[in-house]
Design a protein around this motif. Structure first.
Motif, short mmCIF file in Angstrom:
data_model
loop_
_atom_site.label_atom_id
_atom_site.label_comp_id
_atom_site.label_asym_id
_atom_site.label_seq_id
_atom_site.Cartn_x
_atom_site.Cartn_y
_atom_site.Cartn_z
N LEU A 151 -7.68 -34.91 47.54
CA LEU A 151 -7.05 -34.14 48.61
C LEU A 151 -7.28 -32.64 48.42
O LEU A 151 -7.60 -31.91 49.37
N VAL A 152 -7.15 -32.17 47.16
CA VAL A 152 -7.36 -30.76 46.87
C VAL A 152 -8.81 -30.36 47.13
O VAL A 152 -9.10 -29.32 47.74
N LEU A 154 -6.68 -26.66 40.79
CA LEU A 154 -7.84 -26.89 39.93
C LEU A 154 -7.87 -25.91 38.76
O LEU A 154 -8.32 -26.25 37.67
N LEU A 155 -7.40 -24.69 39.00
CA LEU A 155 -7.37 -23.70 37.92
C LEU A 155 -6.31 -24.04 36.88
O LEU A 155 -6.49 -23.72 35.69
N THR A 177 -12.08 -16.65 34.59
CA THR A 177 -13.04 -17.65 34.12
C THR A 177 -12.76 -18.07 32.68
O THR A 177 -12.92 -19.24 32.32
N GLN A 178 -12.30 -17.14 31.85
CA GLN A 178 -12.03 -17.45 30.45
C GLN A 178 -10.82 -18.35 30.29
O GLN A 178 -10.74 -19.14 29.35
N GLY A 179 -9.85 -18.27 31.20
CA GLY A 179 -8.61 -19.01 31.03
C GLY A 179 -8.58 -20.38 31.68
O GLY A 179 -7.55 -21.06 31.61
N ILE A 180 -9.67 -20.81 32.31
CA ILE A 180 -9.66 -22.08 33.04
C ILE A 180 -10.68 -23.03 32.42
O ILE A 180 -11.55 -22.60 31.65
#
Length: 347
Positions: free
Chosen positions: A8-9, A43-44, A119-122
């Motif tokens: 769904l997302v 997603l993140l 970008t670094q945290g996901i």
């Protein structure tokens, strides 16, 4: 994440991007951006930890600010011209505000600070979506309003992005941050040619997406996020290490790899338009990006002791992940340069 929720997302994220790319009404474009932003937040935060929550918060605040600026510019243009269409952005203040909003969504300098931090945290998969799919909607709107944009403003932003994308990645050891700064530099190259030949921007985007996606897929296959862990992959699978380093050099634009093709065509197009100084500066700044890719190659391959040491190496289990899709992606990302005469004729 629940597969039903994930589907769904993803469907909502794709729908929001397609709504932006197919609309000619500023309000519908804003709605598409909001749908896309709210869909990518889960997603993140797929991995529930404070770093992913912080990254999602930074992304939300930045994108919400850009969406607010975009809506203000659209309303300003409505009051000035009386219509919502994207083809007639008459008011110069609205045009400048719209350009800044879209470049903030793209992560161009000076609005680039959120890109490496988010970008670094996901996770790597979320980083792949962030640095590839999320670039489509803002670039499509910039492509549509290109005749109404301020050329000098775009050129300054593109040069600053290429410079910061090169300088920012020099001292990095985290591969996700390196890919983020690479994305900033590539966005600078795309925007620099937008006012001269928009088709060249699309060509650069078509080549940037498979190169970045292939690099992220290779990193996900080996679960490597740092240069230290990448150096241990050579004991487990030397061929994958060579492919990863080839992909890095292709992203840096080293001939005869695919990444050299868009830079070559962009410089050639600018030279046709009697612009010599700008492509010279851009080429010199591109050497910074090529340097930190070469540094990765040196530290991960040339400084490793050439024997298998079980105290350092990972266990040599076969990966359970299917890699059939990687073969065509690797070929596209490294061996497209011989097709350049065809692209030149078509252009």
């Amino acid at each position: 994440m629940n597969p039903l929720t994930l589907s769904l997302v993803l469907m909502m994220m794709i729908l929001g991007t397609l709504l932006v790319m197919t609309s000619s009404h500023w309000f519908m474009i804003w709605v598409g951006f909001e749908m896309n932003m709210l869909a990518i937040i889960p997603l993140l935060t797929k991995e529930h930890n404070p770093r992913s929550t912080e990254a999602a918060t930074k992304y939300f605040l930045t994108q919400a600010t850009a969406s607010m600026l975009l809506l203000v510019a659209a309303i300003m243009n409505l009051l000035y011209s009386g219509h919502w269409t994207t083809m007639k952005l008459i008011n110069p203040i609205a045009s400048a505000s719209m350009t800044m909003a879209l470049t903030m969504k793209l992560g161009l300098a000076p609005f680039h600070l959120w890109v490496p931090e988010v970008t670094q945290g996901i996770p790597l998969m979320s980083g792949l979506i962030l640095l590839t799919w999320q670039k489509l909607a803002p670039l499509s709107v910039l492509y549509m309003i290109m005749p109404s944009t301020n050329t000098n403003l775009l050129m300054i932003m593109s040069l600053a992005s290429i410079a910061i994308g090169g300088w920012g990645g020099l001292n990095q050891t985290q591969l996700r941050k390196i890919m983020a700064y690479s994305s900033i530099a590539h966005m600078g190259w795309m925007i620099s040619i937008l006012t001269y030949n928009p088709t060249m921007t699309l060509l650069n985007l078509y080549l940037y997406i498979p190169m970045t996606a292939t690099t992220f897929m290779l990193l996900m296959m080996n679960l490597t996020t740092t240069m230290n862990s990448l150096s241990l992959v050579s004991n487990k699978s030397p061929l994958i290490t060579i492919i990863i380093l080839t992909m890095m050099l292709s992203l840096g634009g080293l001939p005869p790899l695919t990444g050299f093709l868009p830079k070559w065509l962009i410089v050639q197009e600018m030279m046709k338009n009697s612009n010599i100084l700008l492509p010279t500066i851009m080429t010199l700044l591109a050497l910074l990006s090529l340097y930190f890719y070469t540094r990765i190659m040196y530290t991960t391959s040339l400084t490793m002791f050439p024997t298998t040491n079980n105290m350092k190496a990972k266990w040599q289990f076969k990966t359970p992940k299917k890699t059939t899709h990687l073969s065509p992606m690797i070929i596209i990302s490294t061996l497209i340069l011989p097709l350049s005469p065809i692209m030149t004729i078509l252009d």
